[in-house]
Design a protein around this motif. Structure first.
Motif, PDB file in Angstrom:
ATOM      1  N   VAL A   1      95.001 -35.896  64.308  1.00 35.41           N
ATOM      2  CA  VAL A   1      94.276 -35.778  63.050  1.00 35.41           C
ATOM      3  C   VAL A   1      93.234 -36.880  62.942  1.00 35.41           C
ATOM      4  N   THR A   2      91.988 -36.491  62.668  1.00 35.09           N
ATOM      5  CA  THR A   2      90.920 -37.458  62.481  1.00 35.09           C
ATOM      6  C   THR A   2      90.160 -37.117  61.200  1.00 35.09           C
ATOM      7  N   THR A   3      89.544 -38.131  60.604  1.00 33.50           N
ATOM      8  CA  THR A   3      88.708 -37.922  59.423  1.00 33.50           C
ATOM      9  C   THR A   3      87.276 -37.701  59.881  1.00 33.50           C
ATOM     10  N   VAL A   4      86.675 -36.586  59.463  1.00 31.76           N
ATOM     11  CA  VAL A   4      85.307 -36.282  59.883  1.00 31.76           C
ATOM     12  C   VAL A   4      84.293 -36.539  58.775  1.00 31.76           C
ATOM     13  N   LEU A   5      84.708 -36.440  57.512  1.00 32.38           N
ATOM     14  CA  LEU A   5      83.811 -36.715  56.384  1.00 32.38           C
ATOM     15  C   LEU A   5      84.571 -37.496  55.324  1.00 32.38           C
ATOM     16  N   GLY A   6      83.916 -38.540  54.776  1.00 27.52           N
ATOM     17  CA  GLY A   6      84.507 -39.325  53.710  1.00 27.52           C
ATOM     18  C   GLY A   6      85.383 -40.448  54.245  1.00 27.52           C
ATOM     19  N   PRO A   7      86.157 -41.051  53.321  1.00 29.85           N
ATOM     20  CA  PRO A   7      86.248 -40.756  51.892  1.00 29.85           C
ATOM     21  C   PRO A   7      84.907 -40.954  51.173  1.00 29.85           C
ATOM     22  N   ASP A   8      84.655 -40.087  50.193  1.00 32.00           N
ATOM     23  CA  ASP A   8      83.404 -40.102  49.446  1.00 32.00           C
ATOM     24  C   ASP A   8      83.724 -39.652  48.026  1.00 32.00           C
ATOM     25  N   THR A   9      83.723 -40.592  47.096  1.00 31.23           N
ATOM     26  CA  THR A   9      84.097 -40.266  45.723  1.00 31.23           C
ATOM     27  C   THR A   9      82.940 -39.680  44.921  1.00 31.23           C
ATOM     28  N   THR A  10      81.770 -39.567  45.549  1.00 32.67           N
ATOM     29  CA  THR A  10      80.622 -38.961  44.870  1.00 32.67           C
ATOM     30  C   THR A  10      80.458 -37.495  45.242  1.00 32.67           C
ATOM     31  N   ASN A  11      80.406 -37.203  46.543  1.00 35.26           N
ATOM     32  CA  ASN A  11      80.116 -35.843  47.003  1.00 35.26           C
ATOM     33  C   ASN A  11      81.350 -35.072  47.460  1.00 35.26           C
ATOM     34  N   LEU A  12      82.451 -35.766  47.687  1.00 34.82           N
ATOM     35  CA  LEU A  12      83.676 -35.107  48.127  1.00 34.82           C
ATOM     36  C   LEU A  12      84.835 -35.339  47.158  1.00 34.82           C
TER      37      LEU A  12
END
Length: 204
Positions: free
Chosen positions: A23-34
């Motif tokens: 498991v890998t993170t591809v986007l974020g963490p992003d508290t604005t757009n995600l």
């Protein structure tokens, strides 16, 4: 063969490797757009995400486009959809569709966007005719080969509907004569997938 996961509580998108299950993170963490991200889809070049920016009780919906190579956002997010819960792509015609889930008939629709700039393309499908507002839909999918739309409803009998895409102008008809309805027995359906001439549904 990889699986993309919208990780709502952590405001990010993760990927499960289809071979190693890593498991890998591809986007974020992003508290604005995600923030409160609920769904993600992709084509060969971009990821597309759907998030409920304020809260899941607010109608505010953000649809964003991300470069799969650089992971940078492409252009600006669209906020044209309301009460968004799911997103699906029809890559053959560069179209993106958003499922709006609410008890209001004004917004109980699937709405279309262009994948190039996330602008509304004017396409809309009212999927709630003849269905109680309490048997709401949480998921849908667009057939990758035909553009037909399949919707699952949260009701006791496992109702699903298939809406045919007009091969001429690419429109969708909401009349009873224009869709196929099946009661699957998968009670209180929460997800659906159309793939290779089959439709798969999941209830709880």
């Amino acid at each position: 063969t990889d699986i993309l996961v919208a990780d709502k509580n952590n405001n990010r998108v993760q990927k499960i490797d289809g071979t190693t299950q890593a498991v890998t993170t591809v986007l974020g963490p992003d508290t604005t757009n995600l923030r409160n991200v609920l769904d993600v889809t992709s084509d060969d070049d971009y990821y597309y995400t759907l998030a409920r920016a304020a809260s899941t009780y607010s109608y505010t919906t953000k649809v964003c486009k991300w470069d799969r190579t650089t992971l940078a956002m492409s252009g600006s997010c669209s906020t044209a959809a309301r009460y968004g819960t799911a997103i699906s792509i029809y890559e053959a015609e560069d179209e993106l569709f958003v499922l709006q889930t609410t008890t209001s008939s004004s917004y109980r629709k699937i709405v279309g966007f262009s994948t190039s700039n996330l602008a509304s393309n004017g396409k809309s499908l009212s999927y709630g005719s003849g269905v109680s507002t309490y048997s709401f839909s949480q998921d849908f999918d667009v057939d990758e080969n035909t553009g037909d739309i399949y919707v699952v409803y949260r009701d006791f009998n496992g109702r699903i509907r298939g809406y045919d895409r007009d091969s001429g102008d690419g429109s969708y008809c909401a009349a009873a004569s224009c869709y196929t309805q099946v009661y699957t027995g998968a009670r209180y359906g929460i997800s659906i997938e159309a793939h290779n001439d089959y439709v798969y549904t999941h209830g709880y």
